[in-house]
Write a protein that holds these residues in place. Structure first.
Motif, PDB file in Angstrom:
ATOM      1  N   ILE A  35      49.734  35.325  47.946  1.00  0.00           N
ATOM      2  CA  ILE A  35      48.949  36.623  48.526  1.00  0.00           C
ATOM      3  C   ILE A  35      48.810  37.700  47.381  1.00  0.00           C
ATOM      4  O   ILE A  35      47.737  38.327  47.204  1.00  0.00           O
ATOM      5  N   PHE A  36      49.806  37.747  46.526  1.00  0.00           N
ATOM      6  CA  PHE A  36      49.572  39.396  45.501  1.00  0.00           C
ATOM      7  C   PHE A  36      48.063  39.089  44.588  1.00  0.00           C
ATOM      8  O   PHE A  36      47.467  39.274  44.207  1.00  0.00           O
ATOM      9  N   GLY A  37      48.521  37.685  43.665  1.00  0.00           N
ATOM     10  CA  GLY A  37      47.490  37.253  42.873  1.00  0.00           C
ATOM     11  C   GLY A  37      46.100  37.086  43.901  1.00  0.00           C
ATOM     12  O   GLY A  37      45.339  37.340  42.793  1.00  0.00           O
ATOM     13  N   ALA A  38      45.962  36.805  44.988  1.00  0.00           N
ATOM     14  CA  ALA A  38      45.006  36.576  45.441  1.00  0.00           C
ATOM     15  C   ALA A  38      44.237  38.460  45.437  1.00  0.00           C
ATOM     16  O   ALA A  38      43.197  38.682  45.171  1.00  0.00           O
ATOM     17  N   GLY A  39      45.027  39.147  46.397  1.00  0.00           N
ATOM     18  CA  GLY A  39      45.149  40.542  45.620  1.00  0.00           C
ATOM     19  C   GLY A  39      44.273  41.281  44.508  1.00  0.00           C
ATOM     20  O   GLY A  39      43.704  41.710  44.005  1.00  0.00           O
ATOM     21  N   ALA A  40      45.396  40.466  43.980  1.00  0.00           N
ATOM     22  CA  ALA A  40      45.191  41.405  42.043  1.00  0.00           C
ATOM     23  C   ALA A  40      43.732  40.613  41.543  1.00  0.00           C
ATOM     24  O   ALA A  40      43.152  41.236  40.758  1.00  0.00           O
ATOM     25  N   GLY A  41      43.662  39.694  42.225  1.00  0.00           N
ATOM     26  CA  GLY A  41      41.768  39.200  41.820  1.00  0.00           C
ATOM     27  C   GLY A  41      40.704  39.918  42.463  1.00  0.00           C
ATOM     28  O   GLY A  41      40.029  40.072  41.637  1.00  0.00           O
ATOM     29  N   LEU A  42      41.037  40.646  43.580  1.00  0.00           N
ATOM     30  CA  LEU A  42      39.893  40.852  44.533  1.00  0.00           C
ATOM     31  C   LEU A  42      39.999  42.826  43.455  1.00  0.00           C
ATOM     32  O   LEU A  42      39.166  42.965  43.148  1.00  0.00           O
ATOM     33  N   VAL A  43      40.812  42.693  43.166  1.00  0.00           N
ATOM     34  CA  VAL A  43      40.904  44.372  42.939  1.00  0.00           C
ATOM     35  C   VAL A  43      40.486  44.853  40.882  1.00  0.00           C
ATOM     36  O   VAL A  43      39.908  44.764  40.979  1.00  0.00           O
ATOM     37  N   LEU A  44      41.326  43.116  40.007  1.00  0.00           N
ATOM     38  CA  LEU A  44      40.363  43.127  38.890  1.00  0.00           C
ATOM     39  C   LEU A  44      39.236  43.026  38.900  1.00  0.00           C
ATOM     40  O   LEU A  44      38.613  42.724  37.697  1.00  0.00           O
ATOM     41  N   ASP A  45      38.176  41.996  40.168  1.00  0.00           N
ATOM     42  CA  ASP A  45      36.901  41.958  39.968  1.00  0.00           C
ATOM     43  C   ASP A  45      35.833  43.082  39.593  1.00  0.00           C
ATOM     44  O   ASP A  45      34.995  43.112  39.682  1.00  0.00           O
ATOM     45  N   GLU A  46      37.132  44.049  40.099  1.00  0.00           N
ATOM     46  CA  GLU A  46      36.075  45.290  40.466  1.00  0.00           C
ATOM     47  C   GLU A  46      36.926  46.448  39.560  1.00  0.00           C
ATOM     48  O   GLU A  46      36.357  47.866  39.678  1.00  0.00           O
ATOM     49  N   PHE A  47      37.365  46.499  38.379  1.00  0.00           N
ATOM     50  CA  PHE A  47      37.942  47.211  37.634  1.00  0.00           C
ATOM     51  C   PHE A  47      37.316  47.976  37.307  1.00  0.00           C
ATOM     52  O   PHE A  47      37.567  49.463  37.286  1.00  0.00           O
ATOM     53  N   ALA A  48      35.842  47.949  36.949  1.00  0.00           N
ATOM     54  CA  ALA A  48      34.871  48.222  36.375  1.00  0.00           C
ATOM     55  C   ALA A  48      34.723  49.672  37.473  1.00  0.00           C
ATOM     56  O   ALA A  48      34.235  50.682  36.376  1.00  0.00           O
TER      57      ALA A  48
END
Length: 253
Positions: A88-101
């Motif tokens: 769950i954490f890895g999936a959430g981090a992937g979504l967050v950092l995909d919109e880091f910019a």
């Protein structure tokens, strides 16, 4: 194979980290695929806009990261709950950092030149987590023979020395080389002994009164960027998609 996996991942408690990394990379890849299909107008996927409000995927990403992070803290490093929270954490981090910019600029720059920063951050994050996994826990593994303990001590010393080279490369403004050097021993040494980039902390501190060194650093940075800008852009386009060429005004925070 099973004994090697247990000794290097299960016993030192790194299985949740492996699951988190796999979920992180897979989520980023699937998200980029979906957003590129939406951009091209293909497939059944569409932007989520309840009431005209565009809900970016960083929003569910933050929710998943919070749930997975707190769940991981409370569940420990072993068992099904720890693995589930890691995913769950890895999936959430992937979504967050995909919109880091988007978070950095406080504007929707997903398909602009600034949006490339999201791809760079995701690649760097995955590389650093892979580095932790590649360490195979030199300390804290039980039932090691004296030869194995001596070998692991040598690995630890090598990592410490290499980490010093990584820090120097970072201070010299060579973040990509530092990350690669963290994964491949002594690659960072190459970045540590070469001239620093002219805008780095190292150059500002040590090249202040060395005009010749500063001039050489500027010239070398120019030739390096001119040589590698094209391949780097093509690699980023391959992973994240080509940005829009029309400049988008950035809203001031």
């Amino acid at each position: 194979m099973g004994h090697w996996f247990d000794q290097n991942f299960v016993e030192p408690g790194k299985l949740p980290l492996l699951l988190a990394l796999a979920a992180f990379v897979l989520t980023f890849a699937v998200t980029r695929l979906i957003t590129r299909l939406i951009r091209a107008g293909k497939g059944p996927f569409r932007n989520i806009t309840p009431g005209g409000l565009h809900v970016h995927h960083v929003v569910p990403g933050v929710v998943l990261t919070v749930i997975g992070g707190f769940g991981a803290v409370s569940s420990g490093r072993q068992g099904f709950a720890a693995g589930l929270c890691a995913v769950i954490f890895g999936a959430g981090a992937g979504l967050v950092l995909d919109e880091f910019a988007l978070i950095l600029h406080l504007d929707d720059v997903y398909w602009t030149e600034e949006g490339r920063q999201s791809v760079e951050v995701v690649v760097l994050t995955a590389a650093l987590v892979l580095l932790i996994l590649a360490g195979f826990s030199p300390l804290g593994v039980n039932e090691l023979s004296s030869d194995q303990q001596q070998g692991r001590l040598g690995i630890v010393l090598t990592l410490v020395v290499n980490f010093c080279f990584v820090l120097i490369a970072l201070f010299k403004g060579k973040a990509r080389m530092a990350v690669i050097g963290a994964l491949v021993p002594f690659v960072a040494l190459f970045g540590a002994v070469r001239l620093a980039r002219p805008t780095s902390m190292w150059a500002k501190r040590f090249y202040r009164n060395r005009h010749r060194a500063r001039s050489r650093a500027v010239l070398r940075a120019y030739h390096h960027d001119r040589r590698w800008a094209g391949p780097r852009r093509r690699f980023q386009d391959l992973i994240g998609g080509a940005p829009d060429r029309t400049p988008v005004p950035v809203r001031k925070p």
